[in-house]
Design an enzyme around this catalytic site. Structure first.
Site, PDB file in Angstrom:
ATOM      1  N   HIS A   1      -9.648  -0.854  -7.727  1.00 54.89           N
ATOM      2  CA  HIS A   1      -9.600  -1.079  -6.278  1.00 54.89           C
ATOM      3  C   HIS A   1     -10.400  -0.007  -5.540  1.00 54.89           C
ATOM      4  O   HIS A   1      -9.947   0.596  -4.569  1.00 54.89           O
ATOM      5  CB  HIS A   1      -8.139  -1.115  -5.790  1.00 54.89           C
ATOM      6  CG  HIS A   1      -7.967  -1.803  -4.461  1.00 54.89           C
ATOM      7  ND1 HIS A   1      -7.901  -1.122  -3.281  1.00 54.89           N
ATOM      8  CD2 HIS A   1      -7.875  -3.109  -4.144  1.00 54.89           C
ATOM      9  CE1 HIS A   1      -7.735  -1.977  -2.283  1.00 54.89           C
ATOM     10  NE2 HIS A   1      -7.720  -3.195  -2.782  1.00 54.89           N
ATOM     11  N   ASP A  53      -1.681  -3.396  -3.737  1.00 54.00           N
ATOM     12  CA  ASP A  53      -2.076  -2.163  -3.069  1.00 54.00           C
ATOM     13  C   ASP A  53      -0.827  -1.415  -2.590  1.00 54.00           C
ATOM     14  O   ASP A  53       0.143  -2.050  -2.186  1.00 54.00           O
ATOM     15  CB  ASP A  53      -2.922  -2.499  -1.840  1.00 54.00           C
ATOM     16  CG  ASP A  53      -4.255  -3.147  -2.178  1.00 54.00           C
ATOM     17  OD1 ASP A  53      -4.614  -3.234  -3.339  1.00 54.00           O
ATOM     18  OD2 ASP A  53      -4.930  -3.593  -1.230  1.00 54.00           O
ATOM     19  N   HIS A  93      -0.465  -9.817  -2.701  1.00 53.20           N
ATOM     20  CA  HIS A  93      -0.293  -9.847  -1.251  1.00 53.20           C
ATOM     21  C   HIS A  93      -1.425 -10.637  -0.609  1.00 53.20           C
ATOM     22  O   HIS A  93      -2.363 -11.052  -1.292  1.00 53.20           O
ATOM     23  CB  HIS A  93      -0.189  -8.425  -0.677  1.00 53.20           C
ATOM     24  CG  HIS A  93      -1.429  -7.587  -0.789  1.00 53.20           C
ATOM     25  ND1 HIS A  93      -2.009  -7.268  -2.007  1.00 53.20           N
ATOM     26  CD2 HIS A  93      -2.205  -6.995   0.161  1.00 53.20           C
ATOM     27  CE1 HIS A  93      -3.078  -6.508  -1.793  1.00 53.20           C
ATOM     28  NE2 HIS A  93      -3.222  -6.335  -0.482  1.00 53.20           N
ATOM     29  N   HIS A 132       2.709  -1.243   1.330  1.00 54.86           N
ATOM     30  CA  HIS A 132       1.362  -1.460   1.860  1.00 54.86           C
ATOM     31  C   HIS A 132       1.484  -1.857   3.335  1.00 54.86           C
ATOM     32  O   HIS A 132       2.570  -1.892   3.889  1.00 54.86           O
ATOM     33  CB  HIS A 132       0.679  -2.539   1.010  1.00 54.86           C
ATOM     34  CG  HIS A 132      -0.811  -2.621   1.226  1.00 54.86           C
ATOM     35  ND1 HIS A 132      -1.623  -1.518   1.324  1.00 54.86           N
ATOM     36  CD2 HIS A 132      -1.632  -3.699   1.365  1.00 54.86           C
ATOM     37  CE1 HIS A 132      -2.871  -1.911   1.520  1.00 54.86           C
ATOM     38  NE2 HIS A 132      -2.906  -3.225   1.555  1.00 54.86           N
ATOM     39  N   ASP A 172      -8.965  -9.888  -0.160  1.00 51.49           N
ATOM     40  CA  ASP A 172      -9.619  -9.402  -1.383  1.00 51.49           C
ATOM     41  C   ASP A 172      -8.718  -9.566  -2.608  1.00 51.49           C
ATOM     42  O   ASP A 172      -9.130  -9.269  -3.726  1.00 51.49           O
ATOM     43  CB  ASP A 172     -10.083  -7.943  -1.225  1.00 51.49           C
ATOM     44  CG  ASP A 172      -8.966  -6.996  -0.804  1.00 51.49           C
ATOM     45  OD1 ASP A 172      -8.072  -7.409  -0.042  1.00 51.49           O
ATOM     46  OD2 ASP A 172      -8.984  -5.825  -1.236  1.00 51.49           O
ATOM     47  N   HIS A 173      -7.503 -10.068  -2.385  1.00 48.98           N
ATOM     48  CA  HIS A 173      -6.593 -10.301  -3.517  1.00 48.98           C
ATOM     49  C   HIS A 173      -6.303 -11.790  -3.748  1.00 48.98           C
ATOM     50  O   HIS A 173      -5.619 -12.115  -4.711  1.00 48.98           O
ATOM     51  CB  HIS A 173      -5.288  -9.525  -3.316  1.00 48.98           C
ATOM     52  CG  HIS A 173      -5.497  -8.039  -3.379  1.00 48.98           C
ATOM     53  ND1 HIS A 173      -5.168  -7.285  -4.481  1.00 48.98           N
ATOM     54  CD2 HIS A 173      -6.064  -7.183  -2.487  1.00 48.98           C
ATOM     55  CE1 HIS A 173      -5.503  -6.015  -4.254  1.00 48.98           C
ATOM     56  NE2 HIS A 173      -6.051  -5.935  -3.051  1.00 48.98           N
ATOM     57  N   HIS A 205      -3.828  -9.935   1.655  1.00 44.31           N
ATOM     58  CA  HIS A 205      -5.156  -9.481   2.069  1.00 44.31           C
ATOM     59  C   HIS A 205      -6.163 -10.250   1.211  1.00 44.31           C
ATOM     60  O   HIS A 205      -5.982 -10.409   0.000  1.00 44.31           O
ATOM     61  CB  HIS A 205      -5.309  -7.966   1.887  1.00 44.31           C
ATOM     62  CG  HIS A 205      -4.621  -7.181   2.966  1.00 44.31           C
ATOM     63  ND1 HIS A 205      -4.076  -5.936   2.778  1.00 44.31           N
ATOM     64  CD2 HIS A 205      -4.394  -7.491   4.279  1.00 44.31           C
ATOM     65  CE1 HIS A 205      -3.546  -5.498   3.916  1.00 44.31           C
ATOM     66  NE2 HIS A 205      -3.728  -6.428   4.847  1.00 44.31           N
TER      67      HIS A 205
END
Lengths: 308, 308
Positions: free
Chosen positions: B270, B212, B62, B142, B66-67, B64
Site C-alpha cells: 500500500h 488500511d 473497505h 481507518h 483503491d480496494h 475506498h
C-alpha cells in the site's frame, strides 16, 4: 488545427490479450475529450502518457461495464491529485446514481465539481458547443440505451500571412477584422483584398464514434461524409447471427456503414475476445472499404488520414 | 498444505509507476481467496496467470475505491465467461448496493449467484469456516469502516506412511481411523502404534491482512504470532503526521506491529505514490523487524518464509 484520436482500449466485454476495454481520447485543437472509460483507462493513460488532468469532458456511450467501469476510479484519482476545475460528464442518466453511490460510501467530498449531462438515447441532441467543436449524440441500437457521439470541429478564422501584414505595417487592431475576411485600407487610401493578406483556415473535420450497435441504417444520415468513422466491429461476418443476437456489428457491416455514409476513413474496434489475431477482421473490412485501420491501443490516428 | 500469497497490487490511492491498487490472492491448499480488488485486478490476474474462475471467495476490506473498484468488472467478466457456481463476497454492507446498482443499469442477470456477507467493522467475527481455513475479520482503525482479515489454516489429518501401510496390507477402510490417530490391530492380533504408521501433518499457518489502518494496538492481540503479517506501510516514518491525519501506517510502525505481535514474517504494501523507489520503506521496516519483504506485484510469497 489538431484533430486526432488515441486509442486506450479496443476490447469488447472482457479484457484479453493485453487488450483493454473501450476508451479513447480525442485531441481537438489541443483540448482532450475522453470517450468511454472501461476498467483500467487511467492506467492506460499513464502507460501512453495522456495527461488525465487535461481532460475536461467525458462522454459515456452506455452502461455496459466495458464502457464505464474505469470512470469512478479516474474521477477518484483526479480528486486525490488535487483537481479543482469542473469536469463535464455526458452519459446515460443512471450513471449519476452509479457515481454518487460510490462516492457516498467512500465518504468522499470531491474537491472539484462534476457537471453531469444526461443523454437521451432516443433522439439526437447537441450536447456540447464550445469554441472548437459541436458534439451531437447519435442514437444507436444496442441491447440497452446507447448513444454514439459526433464531433464536428468548428471552422476557425482566416490566418494572416505574416510577412505581408508586417511589410504593410498593418496596426494590430486590424487583425481581428482581417481574420474575419475584411479588406484592409491603408492610410494612403490603398485597398488590399483580404485574400492577398490572409489564407483560409484548414477545413474543419468530423469524427463519429459508433459503439455499441447492431447494423441499423437509422444513424447513417447523421454520420454521412465524416472524416473518420470509428465503428465497432465485434465479430467477423461469419458470426452474423451472434452479432444480431447481441446487437453488435460485424467487420463487413462496419465497412458497409463507412461505404454507404461515404466516410473518408474507418477505424474498427471493440473486438471480441475470440480473436487473438485481428488480421481477418481488418481484411474483411478492407475488402469493402479499403481506407480502414484497426483501432490499436496506444496508437494515435489523425482524423481523415489515408491509411492505405 | 500450500499456503502462499500472490500480490496483484501494492499501490495506495492511485495507480502509479506500474503499481496497481490493492489486491492479492491467497492459495490455501489449492483453493484461491481474493483479498481486495482494486481497479485492474482482473487484468493483473491475466498478466500473472491467476485463474479467476478458481476464486470462490472475495474479501473486501473497505469502500475506498483503491480496494474495490475492480470488483464489479471482475464479477461481470465471470458472468460473461459462463460461470454458474456461486461466489461468496465478504465486505462492508453498502458494497451490496454498489454491485446491485451497476448490474441493474446494465440490465445484467448474472448466470451465477452472489452470496453476500456484510462485515461488521466494530467486532471481530468468524466469517468463513470451511475444511481448510477459518477466516476472522480484524476491526481496523481507518477513516471509514474497515476490517482486515485473519486466515487460520486448519490442521489436517495425519498422513499415512505409504510403504508401511502397504507392507502390512492394511485394508482401505482402516485409513480414515489411522489418519485420525488410532492404532491398528492386525488380523493376527498384533497392535501397531499409530505413530509407527502415520506422521503428523504440517503445522497449520496463519496469515493476517491489515490494510488500511492507523497504528492502533486494539488489533495486536488478535493477530499475535501469525506466520505472515501483511501490513500497510503507506509512508516513511518522517511523514508520521501525514500517516496519522489520513489514518495510515508508516513502514517503521508496520514493523513495530510485526515485532510486538511476534509475527514470523512481514510483508509491507500500500505504498504512497510519492515513492518511486521502495528501498527506503523496506530499509526502515527491516531496521525494526528484519524478516520483512516488500509486497511486489506478480510475486508469490510462502506464508511464514524466512526472507533474509
Amino acid at each position: 488545427m489538431k484533430f486526432e484520436v488515441t486509442i486506450l482500449g479496443s476490447s469488447s466485454a472482457t479484457p484479453v490479450y493485453n487488450r483493454n476495454p473501450t476508451a479513447q481520447v480525442l485531441n481537438i485543437n489541443e483540448r482532450l475529450y475522453l470517450i468511454d472509460c472501461g476498467e483500467g483507462t487511467q492506467l492506460q493513460m499513464i502507460r501512453f502518457d495522456v495527461k488525465v488532468s487535461r481532460i475536461d469532458h467525458i462522454f459515456i456511450s452506455h452502461l455496459h461495464g466495458d464502457h464505464y467501469f474505469g470512470l469512478v476510479g479516474l474521477l477518484s484519482s483526479l480528486h486525490l491529485n488535487g483537481r479543482t476545475k469542473p469536469i463535464k460528464i455526458f452519459g446515460p442518466a443512471p450513471l449519476k446514481e452509479i457515481i454518487d453511490v460510490q462516492f457516498k460510501h467512500s465518504e468522499t467530498n470531491l474537491h472539484y465539481p462534476i457537471e453531469f449531462y444526461p443523454t437521451n438515447p432516443d433522439v439526437s441532441e447537441v450536447i456540447l458547443d464550445n469554441q472548437d467543436v459541436v458534439v451531437e449524440t447519435i442514437p444507436l441500437d444496442h441491447r440497452i440505451a446507447c448513444t454514439g457521439f459526433l464531433f464536428k470541429q468548428k471552422k476557425r478564422l482566416r490566418k494572416l500571412i505574416k510577412e505581408k501584414v508586417l511589410a504593410l505595417d498593418i496596426p494590430l487592431e486590424n487583425y481581428a477584422l482581417l481574420k474575419k475576411g475584411a479588406p484592409y485600407t491603408a492610410p494612403d487610401g490603398t485597398v488590399y483584398k483580404n485574400t492577398d493578406l490572409t489564407v483560409d483556415s484548414d477545413r474543419p473535420k468530423c469524427y463519429a464514434f459508433c459503439s455499441d450497435t447492431i447494423y441499423n441504417e437509422q444513424y447513417f444520415e447523421q454520420i454521412s461524409h465524416v472524416d473518420m468513422l470509428y465503428h465497432e466491429a465485434t465479430f467477423l461476418h461469419n458470426l452474423l447471427d451472434r452479432a444480431n443476437k447481441t446487437h453488435h456489428t460485424t467487420a463487413w457491416q462496419a465497412a458497409q456503414v463507412a461505404s454507404q455514409t461515404q466516410a473518408k476513413s474507418l477505424l474498427i474496434g471493440h473486438f471480441s475476445a475470440r480473436y487473438k489475431s485481428l488480421n481477418e477482421l481488418l481484411d474483411e473490412a478492407r475488402n469493402v472499404f479499403p481506407n480502414t485501420e484497426l483501432a490499436l491501443e496506444g496508437y494515435t490516428y489523425e482524423v481523415g488520414i489515408d491509411f492505405v
